[in-house]
Design a protein around this motif. Structure first.
Motif, PDB file in Angstrom:
ATOM      1  N   LEU A 185     -18.385   3.785  -0.839  1.00 43.83           N
ATOM      2  CA  LEU A 185     -17.790   5.084  -1.025  1.00 43.83           C
ATOM      3  C   LEU A 185     -16.528   5.064   0.150  1.00 43.83           C
ATOM      4  O   LEU A 185     -15.477   5.328  -0.240  1.00 43.83           O
ATOM      5  CB  LEU A 185     -18.498   6.235  -0.919  1.00 43.83           C
ATOM      6  CG  LEU A 185     -17.650   7.635  -0.914  1.00 43.83           C
ATOM      7  CD1 LEU A 185     -17.008   7.711  -2.500  1.00 43.83           C
ATOM      8  CD2 LEU A 185     -18.835   8.655  -0.520  1.00 43.83           C
ATOM      9  N   GLN A 186     -16.925   4.810   1.410  1.00 43.72           N
ATOM     10  CA  GLN A 186     -15.950   4.522   2.662  1.00 43.72           C
ATOM     11  C   GLN A 186     -14.895   3.717   2.263  1.00 43.72           C
ATOM     12  O   GLN A 186     -14.102   3.916   2.688  1.00 43.72           O
ATOM     13  CB  GLN A 186     -16.806   4.194   3.786  1.00 43.72           C
ATOM     14  CG  GLN A 186     -17.485   5.209   4.582  1.00 43.72           C
ATOM     15  CD  GLN A 186     -18.013   4.831   5.730  1.00 43.72           C
ATOM     16  OE1 GLN A 186     -18.531   3.771   6.110  1.00 43.72           O
ATOM     17  NE2 GLN A 186     -17.847   5.909   6.819  1.00 43.72           N
ATOM     18  N   PHE A 187     -15.437   2.358   1.729  1.00 40.51           N
ATOM     19  CA  PHE A 187     -14.339   1.357   1.402  1.00 40.51           C
ATOM     20  C   PHE A 187     -13.545   1.800   0.310  1.00 40.51           C
ATOM     21  O   PHE A 187     -12.317   1.410   0.379  1.00 40.51           O
ATOM     22  CB  PHE A 187     -15.061   0.070   1.495  1.00 40.51           C
ATOM     23  CG  PHE A 187     -15.143  -0.732   2.542  1.00 40.51           C
ATOM     24  CD1 PHE A 187     -14.052  -1.307   3.187  1.00 40.51           C
ATOM     25  CD2 PHE A 187     -16.214  -0.701   3.417  1.00 40.51           C
ATOM     26  CE1 PHE A 187     -14.049  -1.928   4.398  1.00 40.51           C
ATOM     27  CE2 PHE A 187     -16.483  -1.519   4.645  1.00 40.51           C
ATOM     28  CZ  PHE A 187     -15.591  -1.961   5.072  1.00 40.51           C
ATOM     29  N   ALA A 188     -14.043   2.427  -0.453  1.00 40.80           N
ATOM     30  CA  ALA A 188     -13.161   2.906  -1.789  1.00 40.80           C
ATOM     31  C   ALA A 188     -12.049   3.768  -1.395  1.00 40.80           C
ATOM     32  O   ALA A 188     -10.963   3.638  -1.661  1.00 40.80           O
ATOM     33  CB  ALA A 188     -14.069   3.626  -2.785  1.00 40.80           C
ATOM     34  N   VAL A 189     -12.403   4.792  -0.414  1.00 41.27           N
ATOM     35  CA  VAL A 189     -11.581   5.717   0.254  1.00 41.27           C
ATOM     36  C   VAL A 189     -10.534   5.101   0.900  1.00 41.27           C
ATOM     37  O   VAL A 189      -9.258   5.386   0.801  1.00 41.27           O
ATOM     38  CB  VAL A 189     -12.168   6.803   1.049  1.00 41.27           C
ATOM     39  CG1 VAL A 189     -11.184   7.725   1.697  1.00 41.27           C
ATOM     40  CG2 VAL A 189     -13.165   7.794   0.242  1.00 41.27           C
ATOM     41  N   SER A 190     -11.012   4.109   1.945  1.00 37.74           N
ATOM     42  CA  SER A 190      -9.931   3.396   2.824  1.00 37.74           C
ATOM     43  C   SER A 190      -8.998   2.642   1.900  1.00 37.74           C
ATOM     44  O   SER A 190      -7.896   2.512   2.314  1.00 37.74           O
ATOM     45  CB  SER A 190     -10.730   2.369   3.868  1.00 37.74           C
ATOM     46  OG  SER A 190     -11.647   3.041   4.430  1.00 37.74           O
ATOM     47  N   ILE A 191      -9.572   1.919   0.971  1.00 41.07           N
ATOM     48  CA  ILE A 191      -8.751   1.055   0.221  1.00 41.07           C
ATOM     49  C   ILE A 191      -7.864   1.913  -0.549  1.00 41.07           C
ATOM     50  O   ILE A 191      -6.375   1.467  -0.854  1.00 41.07           O
ATOM     51  CB  ILE A 191      -9.412  -0.013  -0.831  1.00 41.07           C
ATOM     52  CG1 ILE A 191     -10.325  -0.845  -0.102  1.00 41.07           C
ATOM     53  CG2 ILE A 191      -8.493  -0.426  -2.098  1.00 41.07           C
ATOM     54  CD1 ILE A 191     -11.431  -1.617  -0.856  1.00 41.07           C
ATOM     55  N   GLY A 192      -8.198   2.977  -1.241  1.00 39.03           N
ATOM     56  CA  GLY A 192      -7.474   3.882  -1.941  1.00 39.03           C
ATOM     57  C   GLY A 192      -6.035   4.535  -1.056  1.00 39.03           C
ATOM     58  O   GLY A 192      -4.916   4.579  -1.476  1.00 39.03           O
ATOM     59  N   LEU A 193      -6.337   4.797   0.233  1.00 33.92           N
ATOM     60  CA  LEU A 193      -5.499   5.235   1.107  1.00 33.92           C
ATOM     61  C   LEU A 193      -4.684   4.213   1.421  1.00 33.92           C
ATOM     62  O   LEU A 193      -3.370   4.520   1.456  1.00 33.92           O
ATOM     63  CB  LEU A 193      -6.204   5.757   2.370  1.00 33.92           C
ATOM     64  CG  LEU A 193      -6.802   7.115   2.310  1.00 33.92           C
ATOM     65  CD1 LEU A 193      -7.768   7.528   3.327  1.00 33.92           C
ATOM     66  CD2 LEU A 193      -5.952   8.283   1.827  1.00 33.92           C
ATOM     67  N   ILE A 194      -4.995   2.928   1.587  1.00 34.01           N
ATOM     68  CA  ILE A 194      -4.125   1.770   2.130  1.00 34.01           C
ATOM     69  C   ILE A 194      -3.152   1.637   0.837  1.00 34.01           C
ATOM     70  O   ILE A 194      -1.968   1.432   1.231  1.00 34.01           O
ATOM     71  CB  ILE A 194      -4.949   0.447   2.351  1.00 34.01           C
ATOM     72  CG1 ILE A 194      -5.727   0.717   3.759  1.00 34.01           C
ATOM     73  CG2 ILE A 194      -4.092  -0.694   2.452  1.00 34.01           C
ATOM     74  CD1 ILE A 194      -6.799  -0.434   3.818  1.00 34.01           C
ATOM     75  N   ILE A 195      -3.881   1.652  -0.251  1.00 35.33           N
ATOM     76  CA  ILE A 195      -2.638   1.625  -1.435  1.00 35.33           C
ATOM     77  C   ILE A 195      -1.587   2.550  -1.550  1.00 35.33           C
ATOM     78  O   ILE A 195      -0.599   2.276  -1.693  1.00 35.33           O
ATOM     79  CB  ILE A 195      -3.618   1.427  -2.891  1.00 35.33           C
ATOM     80  CG1 ILE A 195      -4.431   0.209  -2.842  1.00 35.33           C
ATOM     81  CG2 ILE A 195      -2.702   1.539  -3.975  1.00 35.33           C
ATOM     82  CD1 ILE A 195      -5.427   0.261  -4.060  1.00 35.33           C
ATOM     83  N   CYS A 196      -2.003   3.824  -1.280  1.00 34.20           N
ATOM     84  CA  CYS A 196      -1.156   5.052  -1.501  1.00 34.20           C
ATOM     85  C   CYS A 196      -0.100   4.913  -0.146  1.00 34.20           C
ATOM     86  O   CYS A 196       1.077   4.988  -0.558  1.00 34.20           O
ATOM     87  CB  CYS A 196      -1.831   6.329  -0.928  1.00 34.20           C
ATOM     88  SG  CYS A 196      -2.971   6.692  -2.511  1.00 34.20           S
ATOM     89  N   THR A 197      -0.492   4.409   0.934  1.00 36.49           N
ATOM     90  CA  THR A 197       0.556   4.272   1.889  1.00 36.49           C
ATOM     91  C   THR A 197       1.466   3.031   1.552  1.00 36.49           C
ATOM     92  O   THR A 197       2.527   3.301   2.079  1.00 36.49           O
ATOM     93  CB  THR A 197      -0.294   3.792   3.133  1.00 36.49           C
ATOM     94  OG1 THR A 197      -1.275   4.924   3.471  1.00 36.49           O
ATOM     95  CG2 THR A 197       0.514   3.551   4.444  1.00 36.49           C
ATOM     96  N   ALA A 198       0.868   2.065   0.985  1.00 38.01           N
ATOM     97  CA  ALA A 198       1.709   0.749   0.612  1.00 38.01           C
ATOM     98  C   ALA A 198       2.811   1.309  -0.271  1.00 38.01           C
ATOM     99  O   ALA A 198       3.978   0.967  -0.087  1.00 38.01           O
ATOM    100  CB  ALA A 198       0.950  -0.609   0.273  1.00 38.01           C
ATOM    101  N   VAL A 199       2.574   2.060  -1.203  1.00 37.05           N
ATOM    102  CA  VAL A 199       3.333   2.627  -2.407  1.00 37.05           C
ATOM    103  C   VAL A 199       4.451   3.492  -1.811  1.00 37.05           C
ATOM    104  O   VAL A 199       5.618   3.393  -2.025  1.00 37.05           O
ATOM    105  CB  VAL A 199       2.690   3.230  -3.404  1.00 37.05           C
ATOM    106  CG1 VAL A 199       3.493   3.848  -4.707  1.00 37.05           C
ATOM    107  CG2 VAL A 199       1.654   2.278  -4.069  1.00 37.05           C
ATOM    108  N   ILE A 200       3.649   4.381  -0.931  1.00 41.18           N
ATOM    109  CA  ILE A 200       4.959   5.328  -0.231  1.00 41.18           C
ATOM    110  C   ILE A 200       5.731   4.899   0.428  1.00 41.18           C
ATOM    111  O   ILE A 200       7.095   5.047   0.512  1.00 41.18           O
ATOM    112  CB  ILE A 200       3.895   6.490   0.562  1.00 41.18           C
ATOM    113  CG1 ILE A 200       3.105   7.235  -0.376  1.00 41.18           C
ATOM    114  CG2 ILE A 200       4.740   7.311   1.263  1.00 41.18           C
ATOM    115  CD1 ILE A 200       2.215   8.206   0.269  1.00 41.18           C
TER     116      ILE A 200
END
Length: 830
Positions: free
Chosen positions: A441-456
Motif C-alpha cells: 500500500l505504501q509503495f502504491a501511494v508512492s508510485i502513484g504520487l511519482i507518476i502524478c508528479t512526472a505527468v504534472i
C-alpha cells in the motif's frame, strides 16, 4: 500504575533507538506536512469571509456556451445593464453596484504615472461590499473616491488624504475626484484587487459609446448585489429564466433574429464562494479550484497514513523484542486491558514527541512556504484560527490509530507459548501478510504520487514550450497604446519605434501574448442563415511580421489598398461607420475560424464573402471579404481553447504595440522607453517581455505543481524510513537463517539477492495497483487543458524504476551487513 507505564514506555523507546527515531521522524514529517496543508486549505477557504455581512453579499456572474464549438464560458463579470434590471425586478436586492476595471493615468504636479487596480463604480460600492474604512466616509456622490492605505502612502506620502483631490486622465479626459475615505488595505485572501474606487456617472462616461450601457453580451465589469437578510439566493436564481424573457430583447443580424439569453445564463455567487467557484474568466485575482484543495487534503491524509503504517509495521516486526515482556507481565497478573492501555499510551507518547518536532518544523517552514505561495499564511496556536486544538486532536488520533493494532497484537501473546523452550512469538500467524500488504500500500501511494508528479511536470514544461503558432521569443509588448491621448499618434509612434536600433518589426493589436480582452461577434457564412461566433480583433499592417504569424493562404493587409482599412474616428462617427458598412470590408481569418465557417481549406476561404455586423447595431450588416488565412495561434494559456479569430485592419485604437527585436533585451527596452517619453508625458511607459508574460501566466500553476511535487517527495521519504526500519528488523530476525545458509555454501551475493528480492516483490505488486489509479486521475487532470501531452508509458515506467531503486538502495546496506557477517557469531548460541 501510570508512573510504571511511563517508565516502561520511556525505557522501551530508549532501548530501541533506531525504532524510536524512525517512528518519531516519520510521524513528525507526516504531521508537519498535514499542518502545512491544513494552513494552506484554511487560507484558500478563508477568501472574503472577513467581509462584514459577507453572507448577504453576492456577485452576479455570467455563464454560457458557444453554440458552435460547445465551449463553455464562466465569467465573474456581467454586463452593465444586468445590474439595473436586477434591481428593478427583484425587491429582495437591497443595493447594487457596477464596477469597471480601469487603469487611468494618475496626474500630480504635472507628472503622469501609471495606476494599478483602480475601479470605477456607478454607485456607492461600499454600501454593497462593506470594505472596512479607516478614515472618512463612503462614496456619497459622483466624482468622489476612496483609496487604500497603501495607495495613499504611495501617492501622497501620508494616510491623511481625506478632502484631497485625486486627478486622473481616462478616455482622454482629465477627471477630478474628491477623496472622501481611506480603505483598509484589501488582504491577499480576497478575490478583489483594489487600490482605489472612484464613483462616476456611467452614462456620461460612456456618452460616446452608448451601446455599452444597453449591451447584454458585454462582460466588461463586475456586478455586486447586497441582498436583504434572509433572502434565499437559489430561489432568486429560479426566477431568472422568466426575468431574462421580460428584459432581454431580440436582436436582428442580417434578418436573422437571436436572443442573448439563448446562450447565456446568470447566477448569484456569494463573495466567499468566488475564489473556489466555477467562474474563472474575468477574475481580478488568480482563483483556485475546489478540486485542487481536495487533492491536497487527500495528499495530507496519505502522507500521515503512510507514517501510521510505518508505526504499525515496525511495531509488529519488533514484536519478538516485547513478547517476553508481555508474557512476564501476564504471569505477574496484568490483564489484557492494562497491556492495551500501556501500548496505546506508548503510541501517544511517540505521537506527542512527533507533534512537538512537527510544530518546530512548521515554525521554521511556514514563512518560506507562505512566500513561495504568495499567501498570507498565519500560524496561531489560540483563537478561531489557532492550530493548538487541531494539533492536540491530531496527536491523540494518530497515537490511538497507530497504536491500536500493535496493542491488540502484542497483548494477545500467550505466556506459556512464549516462555517455554525459549521460544519467541515474533511471527504470530498473519502478521507477516499484514506487513506485506501495508508495504504494498505504501509503495502504491508512492508510485502513484511519482507518476502524478512526472505527468504534472511534463505538462508544465510542455505548456511553456509548445509551439503557439507565432514566434514567441524576442517580443516586447507595450501597453497603454489605446489611451485617447495617443489616438491620433499611433502611426507616428510605430514609425519612430521602427528606427530604434535592434527593432526589426512593430505592429499594433487588440490581442497579444496573454492579453485578457475578449471580443466576439456573429458571422453569417455564405448561403447560410446560421450565425457563427468568431473572435474579432483589431490589428494593423505591421502585426503580421511583429508577431511572426504564418500565412496559409491569400495575403495580409496592404496599406495601399483602401478596402483593407476599417479605421473609424474617435469618438464614434455613425456616418463614417455607415459608409464603411455600405462599402464592405476586408478581413483575415485564422484556420480555426475557417473551419467554423464551413470552408474546406484556407485556400477555399480566400475570396469568399461572409456577412456580419462590424460596427454598432445602428449601422447594420456589411459584406466581409476574406483576403487571407493565417495559422492558428495560441495567445493564452494551454488551458484555454484556441479562439476562432477574425483580424480587422484598424490603424487607430489597438491597445498593444508588439515590438520584435534582436540583440540585448534590456538595451532595446531602454531605447524604446526613451522614444516613448519623447512622444508623450501624459501616458506612462508600460512594457513586458513575452518571456516574462508567459512566466506570470503559469506562475500560480507552477507553484501548485511544485507544492504537489514537494509533498509527494515527503510521502516517498516517509515510505523509505519505514522500509529502512523494516529491513533492519527483518535482517536481524533472519540472522541465524542466513548463518545456516552460509554454512551450507551460500555466497554473499546469493544472500543479498534473497533479501533484496523479498522487498522488491511489494514494489512490483504496488505497480499493479498504482498504475490504473494514476492513469485515471491524470487523464481527467490533463483533460482540463486544451493542448496537452500524451499520457504515454514513460511516467509509469520511470515511477516503477524509481520506486524499485529506492527499495533496493534502502534495503541493500542491511543485506550486505548481514550477508557478510561471520556465521559463527550467528550460530554459536545453538
Amino acid at each position: 500504575m501510570w508512573r510504571n507505564y511511563w517508565t516502561v514506555a520511556v525505557r522501551a523507546l530508549a532501548k530501541s533507538k533506531t525504532y524510536s527515531i524512525i517512528n518519531i521522524a516519520g510521524l513528525a514529517i507526516g504531521m508537519a506536512a498535514c499542518i502545512m496543508i491544513l494552513l494552506y486549505i484554511r487560507y484558500e477557504q478563508s477568501y472574503d469571509k472577513w467581509i462584514p455581512d459577507a453572507e448577504n453579499t453576492y456577485q452576479f456572474q455570467t455563464f454560457g456556451k458557444n453554440p458552435d464549438t460547445g465551449e463553455e464560458f464562466a465569467f465573474q463579470m456581467a454586463s452593465y445593464t444586468t445590474k439595473e434590471r436586477i434591481e428593478k425586478d427583484f425587491p429582495q436586492v437591497e443595493n447594487g453596484a457596477y464596477i469597471l476595471g480601469t487603469e487611468p493615468v494618475f496626474l500630480k504636479d504635472g507628472q503622469a504615472t501609471a495606476t494599478e487596480d483602480y475601479k470605477y463604480a456607478d454607485e456607492d460600492f461600499l454600501k454593497v461590499v462593506n470594505l472596512p474604512l479607516v478614515a472618512g466616509t463612503t462614496l456619497t456622490a459622483p466624482q468622489t473616491g476612496v483609496v487604500t492605505q497603501s495607495e495613499a502612502m504611495r501617492r501622497y506620502g501620508t494616510e491623511d488624504v481625506v478632502g484631497k483631490t485625486l486627478t486622473v486622465i481616462s478616455r482622454g479626459i482629465k477627471r477630478d475626484f474628491k477623496i472622501t475615505g481611506v480603505l483598509k488595505d484589501v488582504p491577499k485572501n480576497s478575490h478583489m484587487k483594489i487600490n482605489a474606487i472612484l464613483r462616476l456617472d456611467m452614462a456620461a462616461f460612456f456618452k460616446d459609446d452608448p451601446f455599452f450601457l444597453s449591451c447584454w453580451g458585454c462582460q466588461s465589469g463586475w456586478v455586486y448585489l447586497k441582498l436583504k437578510p434572509g433572502t434565499d439566493a437559489k430561489k432568486l436564481e429560479a426566477q431568472l429564466p422568466a426575468w431574462e424573457k421580460r428584459n432581454i430583447p431580440d436582436e436582428d443580424t442580417g434578418g436573422i433574429k437571436f436572443n442573448q439569453g439563448d446562450f447565456q445564463e446568470w447566477k448569484f455567487t456569494n463573495v466567499s464562494d468566488i475564489h473556489l467557484g466555477e467562474a474563472k474568466d474575468g477574475e481580478m485575482t488568480p482563483s483556485n479550484e475546489q478540486q485542487t484543495i481536495t487533492t491536497f487534503a487527500i495528499i495530507a491524509a496519505l502522507i500521515l497514513g503512510m507514517a501510521v503504517v510505518n508505526f504499525t509495521n515496525l511495531a509488529t516486526a519488533r514484536a519478538s523484542q516485547r513478547a517476553r515482556e508481555v508474557a512476564l507481565r501476564k504471569v505477574l497478573g496484568a490483564n489484557r486491558k492494562q497491556l492495551i492501555i500501556q501500548f496505546v499510551g506508548e503510541s501517544i507518547l511517540i505521537s506527542a514527541a512527533s507533534m512537538l518536532l512537527a510544530l518546530a518544523l512548521v515554525e521554521l517552514l511556514v514563512k518560506p512556504f507562505a512566500a513561495f505561495l504568495d499567501a498570507d499564511l498565519q500560524l496561531h496556536y489560540l483563537g478561531s484560527g489557532g492550530i493548538l486544538l487541531p494539533a492536540i486532536g491530531l496527536t491523540l488520533a494518530v497515537g490511538i490509530v497507530s497504536g491500536l493494532y500493535p496493542a491488540f497484537f502484542l497483548s494477545r501473546f500467550q505466556p506459556a507459548q512464549v516462555l517455554k523452550a525459549n521460544r519467541s512469538a515474533a511471527e504470530t500467524p498473519g502478521s507477516g501478510r499484514l506487513r506485506a500488504a501495508l508495504v504494498v500500500l505504501q509503495f502504491a501511494v508512492s508510485i502513484g504520487l511519482i507518476i502524478c508528479t512526472a505527468v504534472i511536470y511534463g505538462q508544465t514544461v510542455y505548456a511553456r514550450s509548445v509551439d503557439p503558432g507565432y514566434k514567441r521569443d524576442h517580443i516586447l509588448q507595450v501597453d497603454e497604446l489605446a489611451r485617447a491621448q495617443l489616438w491620433d499618434t499611433g502611426e507616428s509612434i510605430v514609425e519612430r519605434m521602427k528606427r530604434v536600433p535592434g527593432v526589426t518589426a512593430v505592429g499594433r493589436t487588440d490581442i497579444g501574448v496573454n492579453t485578457s480582452n475578449n471580443n466576439n461577434n456573429f458571422i453569417i457564412p455564405p448561403g447560410s442563415t446560421k450565425q457563427i461566433l468568431i473572435g474579432q480583433y483589431n490589428v494593423d499592417e505591421g502585426f503580421f511580421d511583429a508577431m511572426g504569424l504564418t500565412m496559409k493562404a491569400g495575403r495580409w493587409f496592404d496599406p495601399n489598398r483602401p478596402m483593407d482599412d476599417m479605421t473609424t474616428p474617435f469618438p464614434t462617427d455613425v456616418e463614417v461607420e455607415k459608409a464603411l458598412t455600405a462599402r464592405g470590408v476586408n478581413v483575415v481569418l485564422n484556420e480555426y475560424a475557417v473551419r467554423q465557417l464551413g470552408f474546406k481549406s484556407p485556400q477555399d476561404a480566400v475570396g469568399k464573402t461572409v456577412r456580419s455586423e462590424m460596427f454598432s447595431p445602428d449601422t447594420g450588416i456589411t459584406d466581409v471579404h476574406i483576403i487571407g488565412v493565417v495559422g492558428d495561434t495560441r495567445f493564452r494559456s494551454v488551458r484555454t481553447p484556441i479562439d476562432p479569430i477574425m483580424f480587422r485592419n484598424v490603424n487607430k485604437g489597438p491597445a498593444w504595440m508588439i515590438v520584435r527585436y534582436d540583440g540585448d533585451p534590456a538595451t532595446v527596452r531602454s531605447a524604446v522607453e526613451r522614444e516613448w517619453k519623447q512622444i508623450t508625458n501624459e501616458v506612462p511607459f508600460n512594457a513586458e517581455f513575452s518571456e516574462d508574460v508567459m512566466k506570470e501566466l503559469y506562475e500560480a500553476e507552477d507553484a501548485r505543481a511544485q507544492m504537489f511535487a514537494a509533498f509527494s517527495m515527503l510521502a516517498v521519504v516517509i515510505g523509505c524510513l519505514g522500509l529502512f526500519g523494516l529491513a533492519a528488523f527483518t535482517a536481524e530476525r533472519r540472522t541465524k537463517e542466513i548463518g545456516i545458509r552460509k554454512v551450507l555454501g551460500a555466497r554473499t551475493r546469493d544472500i543479498v539477492q534473497l533479501l533484496v528480492w523479498q522487498f522488491s516483490r511489494p514494489v512490483i505488486v504496488a505497480n499493479i495497483i498504482a498504475w490504473p489509479a494514476a492513469w485515471w486521475l491524470m487523464r481527467d487532470w490533463l483533460n482540463q487543458f486544451d493542448d496537452r501531452i500524451d499520457l504515454g508509458p514513460a511516467p509509469f515506467v520511470v515511477a516503477a524504476l524509481v520506486a524499485l531503486t529506492i527499495a533496493i538502495v534502502t534495503v541493500i546496506s542491511h543485506a550486505f551487513k548481514v550477508a557478510r557477517a561471520n556465521p559463527i557469531h550467528a550460530l554459536r548460541y545453538e
